[in-house]
Scaffold this active site. Structure first.
Site, short mmCIF file in Angstrom:
data_model
loop_
_atom_site.label_atom_id
_atom_site.label_comp_id
_atom_site.label_asym_id
_atom_site.label_seq_id
_atom_site.Cartn_x
_atom_site.Cartn_y
_atom_site.Cartn_z
N ASP A 73 0.84 -1.20 0.00
CA ASP A 73 0.00 0.00 0.00
C ASP A 73 0.87 1.25 0.00
O ASP A 73 2.00 1.25 0.50
CB ASP A 73 -0.97 0.00 1.19
CG ASP A 73 -0.27 0.15 2.52
OD1 ASP A 73 0.74 -0.56 2.75
OD2 ASP A 73 -0.73 0.96 3.35
N GLU A 136 -0.10 -0.66 5.67
CA GLU A 136 0.88 -0.20 6.66
C GLU A 136 0.77 1.30 6.83
O GLU A 136 1.04 1.83 7.90
CB GLU A 136 2.29 -0.58 6.21
CG GLU A 136 3.37 -0.35 7.26
CD GLU A 136 4.03 1.02 7.17
OE1 GLU A 136 4.83 1.35 8.06
OE2 GLU A 136 3.74 1.78 6.21
#
EC number: 3.5.1.18
Length: 381
Positions: A73, A136
């Site tokens: 991400d 994250e």
């Protein structure tokens, strides 16, 4: 056949995986690793609001199990008009790869995969794995690395050592290794008074006066002097707000937010006591709320950190600095399961418009990872 880490980075960047959306990035990695013999588990965790797609891939079944941890991400792009190139095009110009995630941290994932593809796995006495989170950067991180770690425990899978690919380097790739991280705790302080008209202060009580005194004391408090592995703890006042738009009203409430980045001299409890005592010395009309992002931790230098330092020295000539500086990372979760160390690309453009890294740096990182894997498993050169 060995993988080109730069081409793989371009391909992975092309997936617009803005946290917590995956948009195919995890499946792409799973398909890539499957071609090299990895057993891949695509793991989706979440709730009615969000579903986070993650990956745990493992090659071999023995021990030690060397795990690489990362995340696919990325943070939002910001103003697209300010980008030189499409942030999800993986465009290379003058030997520089541009794209959201180029630094943080898709290229590091690809560098590790490329490094593994160069290894003769017949010489590996153990296993190599990748633990890739789909969140994250965002607010749903509990469905990323922490959820993967729980899945590993529930399925009797054990990792013995973990290398995290966060961008730790400063001036050149390999100049900084992270062996720990500072803790991070947020404070919300509310002081209460009595709202009233500014012309009649004797009928009101201005809470701003108490808050000013509290923040002044906090700002002048030396938390500690640091130690051998950690810099001094520091507190930053991040906002002060009364929610008052009228010039003739004494507010009834004032709120301040603080963040403390702290070393292993302190605990979240000791910091709460410090802040609470300062407030109590000033007023009895206050409330404190806290949220803990992560406790400080350190994995003291060992033979594996020495191996990583030696791999850096051999491939780049760089003498790495051992550090615990910077923000938090998913290493704060992994450290409860196994020793963890962090090494990645330079962090100077992470999260910025025109995030970029040089092609040479990606190749350099892949070379470091390859040498570390060889030393870890005592593979002949």
């Amino acid at each position: 056949m060995a993988i080109d880490p730069v081409i793989l980075s371009q391909e992975l960047i092309s997936f617009p995986s803005i946290t917590p959306t995956d948009n195919g990035a995890i499946d792409f990695l799973s398909n890539t690793l499957s071609q090299y013999g990895f057993t891949c588990n695509v793991l989706t965790f979440g709730n009615d609001e969000v579903q986070v797609c993650n990956l745990y891939a493992q090659l071999g079944n023995g021990h030690p199990n060397l795990c690489f941890a990362g995340h696919t991400d990325v943070v939002p792009t910001g103003d697209l008009e300010k980008w030189k190139f499409d942030p999800f095009s993986g465009h290379i110009e003058d030997n520089i790869l541009y794209g959201r995630g180029a630094v943080d941290m898709k290229s590091a994932i690809c560098a590790f995969i490329a490094a593994v593809s160069r290894i003769d796995f017949n010489q590996v006495n153990g296993a190599i794995s990748l633990m890739i989170s789909g969140d994250e950067e965002g607010n749903h991180f509990k469905y990323g690395t922490p959820a993967i770690l729980k899945w590993l425990t529930d399925n009797n899978k054990k990792i013995d050592y973990c290398l995290v690919g966060e961008p730790t380097s400063k001036s050149s790739v390999g100049d900084t290794i992270k062996i720990g991280r500072r803790g991070s705790i947020n404070f919300k302080i509310v002081c209460n008074g009595v709202q009233g008209h500014v012309a009649y202060p004797h009928l009101a009580q201005n809470p701003i006066n108490d808050m000013i005194n509290i923040l002044h004391k906090i700002n002048n408090t030396v938390l500690d002097e640091g130690n051998e592995y950690f810099q001094p703890s520091n507190c930053e006042i991040t906002s002060v707000d009364v929610g008052n738009t009228a010039n003739n009203v004494i507010p009834g409430t004032v709120t301040a937010h603080l963040n403390i980045r702290y070393n292993n001299i302190h605990t979240s409890e000791s910091l709460f006591n410090i802040i609470n005592n300062i407030c109590a010395e000033t007023t009895q009309k206050y409330q404190i709320f806290t949220s803990l992002s992560g406790d400080p931790f350190i994995n003291y230098p060992d033979k594996y950190s020495d191996m990583l330092s030696a791999a850096i020295k051999k491939t780049t000539g760089e003498t790495a600095v051992i550090s615990t500086s910077g923000g938090t990372s998913d290493a704060r979760f992994i450290k409860d399961f196994c020793p963890v160390i962090e090494l990645g690309l330079k962090n100077d453009t992470a999260h910025k418009i025109n995030e970029n890294t040089s092609v040479d740096d990606i190749n350099k990182l892949a070379n470091i990872y390859e040498e570390f894997i060889k030393q870890f498993f005592n593979i002949s050169q």
